[in-house]
Scaffold this motif. Sequence first.
Motif, PDB file in Angstrom:
ATOM      1  N   VAL A 180       7.674  14.614   0.599  1.00  0.00           N
ATOM      2  CA  VAL A 180       6.304  14.735   1.091  1.00  0.00           C
ATOM      3  C   VAL A 180       5.930  13.483   1.878  1.00  0.00           C
ATOM      4  O   VAL A 180       5.306  13.558   2.951  1.00  0.00           O
ATOM      5  N   ASN A 181       6.312  12.317   1.369  1.00  0.00           N
ATOM      6  CA  ASN A 181       6.072  11.066   2.098  1.00  0.00           C
ATOM      7  C   ASN A 181       6.740  11.100   3.468  1.00  0.00           C
ATOM      8  O   ASN A 181       6.144  10.722   4.478  1.00  0.00           O
ATOM      9  N   ALA A 182       8.004  11.542   3.490  1.00  0.00           N
ATOM     10  CA  ALA A 182       8.740  11.585   4.753  1.00  0.00           C
ATOM     11  C   ALA A 182       8.082  12.552   5.740  1.00  0.00           C
ATOM     12  O   ALA A 182       8.046  12.299   6.944  1.00  0.00           O
ATOM     13  N   PHE A 183       7.554  13.663   5.230  1.00  0.00           N
ATOM     14  CA  PHE A 183       6.884  14.640   6.086  1.00  0.00           C
ATOM     15  C   PHE A 183       5.674  14.014   6.772  1.00  0.00           C
ATOM     16  O   PHE A 183       5.478  14.155   7.987  1.00  0.00           O
ATOM     17  N   ARG A 217      -3.089  18.321  -0.889  1.00  0.00           N
ATOM     18  CA  ARG A 217      -3.748  19.485  -1.476  1.00  0.00           C
ATOM     19  C   ARG A 217      -5.035  19.824  -0.737  1.00  0.00           C
ATOM     20  O   ARG A 217      -5.413  20.994  -0.617  1.00  0.00           O
ATOM     21  N   ARG A 218      -5.706  18.800  -0.225  1.00  0.00           N
ATOM     22  CA  ARG A 218      -6.952  19.039   0.514  1.00  0.00           C
ATOM     23  C   ARG A 218      -6.688  19.538   1.925  1.00  0.00           C
ATOM     24  O   ARG A 218      -7.569  20.114   2.563  1.00  0.00           O
ATOM     25  N   SER A 264       0.854  -1.186   0.000  1.00  0.00           N
ATOM     26  CA  SER A 264       0.000   0.000   0.000  1.00  0.00           C
ATOM     27  C   SER A 264       0.888   1.233   0.000  1.00  0.00           C
ATOM     28  O   SER A 264       1.225   1.786   1.048  1.00  0.00           O
ATOM     29  N   MET A 265       1.309   1.647  -1.178  1.00  0.00           N
ATOM     30  CA  MET A 265       2.208   2.800  -1.327  1.00  0.00           C
ATOM     31  C   MET A 265       1.833   3.535  -2.598  1.00  0.00           C
ATOM     32  O   MET A 265       2.184   3.111  -3.704  1.00  0.00           O
ATOM     33  N   ARG A 266       1.035   4.598  -2.439  1.00  0.00           N
ATOM     34  CA  ARG A 266       0.561   5.376  -3.583  1.00  0.00           C
ATOM     35  C   ARG A 266       0.919   6.843  -3.354  1.00  0.00           C
ATOM     36  O   ARG A 266       0.134   7.598  -2.761  1.00  0.00           O
ATOM     37  N   PRO A 267       2.090   7.255  -3.810  1.00  0.00           N
ATOM     38  CA  PRO A 267       2.517   8.642  -3.590  1.00  0.00           C
ATOM     39  C   PRO A 267       1.543   9.668  -4.149  1.00  0.00           C
ATOM     40  O   PRO A 267       1.357  10.737  -3.558  1.00  0.00           O
ATOM     41  N   ASN A 268       0.910   9.365  -5.283  1.00  0.00           N
ATOM     42  CA  ASN A 268      -0.011  10.348  -5.867  1.00  0.00           C
ATOM     43  C   ASN A 268      -1.190  10.609  -4.948  1.00  0.00           C
ATOM     44  O   ASN A 268      -1.709  11.727  -4.862  1.00  0.00           O
ATOM     45  N   ARG A 269      -1.620   9.587  -4.214  1.00  0.00           N
ATOM     46  CA  ARG A 269      -2.732   9.765  -3.291  1.00  0.00           C
ATOM     47  C   ARG A 269      -2.327  10.679  -2.132  1.00  0.00           C
ATOM     48  O   ARG A 269      -3.108  11.534  -1.698  1.00  0.00           O
ATOM     49  N   GLU A 273      -8.827   9.476  10.254  1.00  0.00           N
ATOM     50  CA  GLU A 273      -8.838  10.145   8.954  1.00  0.00           C
ATOM     51  C   GLU A 273      -7.414  10.413   8.471  1.00  0.00           C
ATOM     52  O   GLU A 273      -7.117  10.279   7.272  1.00  0.00           O
ATOM     53  N   PHE A 274      -6.528  10.789   9.391  1.00  0.00           N
ATOM     54  CA  PHE A 274      -5.134  11.050   9.019  1.00  0.00           C
ATOM     55  C   PHE A 274      -4.477   9.769   8.509  1.00  0.00           C
ATOM     56  O   PHE A 274      -3.746   9.780   7.514  1.00  0.00           O
ATOM     57  N   SER A 275      -4.740   8.652   9.191  1.00  0.00           N
ATOM     58  CA  SER A 275      -4.170   7.369   8.768  1.00  0.00           C
ATOM     59  C   SER A 275      -4.703   6.964   7.399  1.00  0.00           C
ATOM     60  O   SER A 275      -3.963   6.447   6.559  1.00  0.00           O
ATOM     61  N   GLU A 276      -5.988   7.191   7.157  1.00  0.00           N
ATOM     62  CA  GLU A 276      -6.590   6.847   5.871  1.00  0.00           C
ATOM     63  C   GLU A 276      -5.991   7.680   4.744  1.00  0.00           C
ATOM     64  O   GLU A 276      -5.757   7.186   3.634  1.00  0.00           O
ATOM     65  N   ALA A 277      -5.739   8.958   5.040  1.00  0.00           N
ATOM     66  CA  ALA A 277      -5.242   9.861   4.005  1.00  0.00           C
ATOM     67  C   ALA A 277      -3.752   9.697   3.738  1.00  0.00           C
ATOM     68  O   ALA A 277      -3.308   9.769   2.585  1.00  0.00           O
TER      69      ALA A 277
END
Length: 420
Positions: free
Chosen positions: A321-324, A281-282, A270-275, A291-295
Amino acid sequence: MNFVETIRAAGVACDNGSFPVVLEPEDAVDWLICSAVSAEPLAESESCLSAMQPVVAAVSAIAEKVGAKKSVIAVRSDDAPAAQALAQAIATSHAPVELFRTDAYYPANDIPVLVHRITGRLIAERGIPADVGCAVCGVQQALDILAALEGTHVTDRYITVTGAVKRQLLLKAPIGSRIAACAAEAGPLPADACLIVGGPMRGKLLTAPSAIEATVVSRTTESIIVLPRDHPLIARGKQPLETILRRVKSSCGNCRLCTDFCPRYGLGHSMRPNRIMQNHRRGDKGLGNDEFSEAFGDAVNCCGCGVCDVVCPVNLQPRRVNAFYRGGIVKRGILVPRERQPEVRQTPGIRGIETDRLTALLGLSEYAGSHSFDLRELSADEVSIAFARKPGRNMYLIRSAEFSPCRCRRTGGGGCSPPR
């Protein structure tokens, strides 16, 4: 002492997912994989050592100790010197070791990718090779383990020094010696020189003279790349995180290239950087832990290879961004569920970037193309050893090669003890 205790006492480096962190006496090992694959462009210490050191003997000795049924040395298909030397050593010694030639692409050396390529077995998210009956080590680790079995402690590291230097070196340097001294062995450093310690994809960028002077060789240092300050890699590495996060909100078009080329996504993780980019952006204001875990939960499965940074058409650096957001998950104390039975998504094979193309995209072509490095040994009157994870804390200056044994265990905690 048993095998595991012996190599730990000798100070063999602890890498993620490989010896000796995850290998315990009770682990059953079917496959022993030694990676001689050059990790990144210009980082070729593993390749150089494969052509001049008894790697096959080291792998045979380790396989006997861990009871591995099959032993494999992986080498890149375009690395002719290393492949020929290893094939000749196998034929001469009649060792029960196979040679596996992987395509010349990055990240061919990623442990889950390498295990799947060779064995067909899939390591679960945040899993380790021992979970699927495998043990993985690099060439330097294999040689260090062989030395440990012969009663020698690990006190040196082989490092390639390359880039904008007068001569390319394979340098044998004492652990704890100054990075600046290692780089200077390849020729005088320009006043505006910047260093990358490690490969150009995952390495640590050093731009300030004080940082260059303070950094020392560790047990996992593989290469030093010298680049001029105006090189594009330096500019990209110096870009502030705040700027990157603002640019994501205005520029990400959700093209999915970062996800399509992600090696962990290809393995079914489960690794989708675009998501993650779209959810950024939201905004994350007011989100609860669920919600944070889901996003942003996918961020914990990022391996940090940086392929997404290279393929992004607008240079948004999804890795950072992933690391952040991975840091945000840790800060909140969220436990993200783990997929234990992944399924490969990309049937033709895990996608990557051809090494030559990656080198060109990084602007390093003028420094690449040579597997020939002058061998030199660096002598140091004193070395500095850090015994804490954060640099600058608990630094011990010692004048001899007396290193304490590593205390790391399967959990990866504990660090190393101070000198006795």
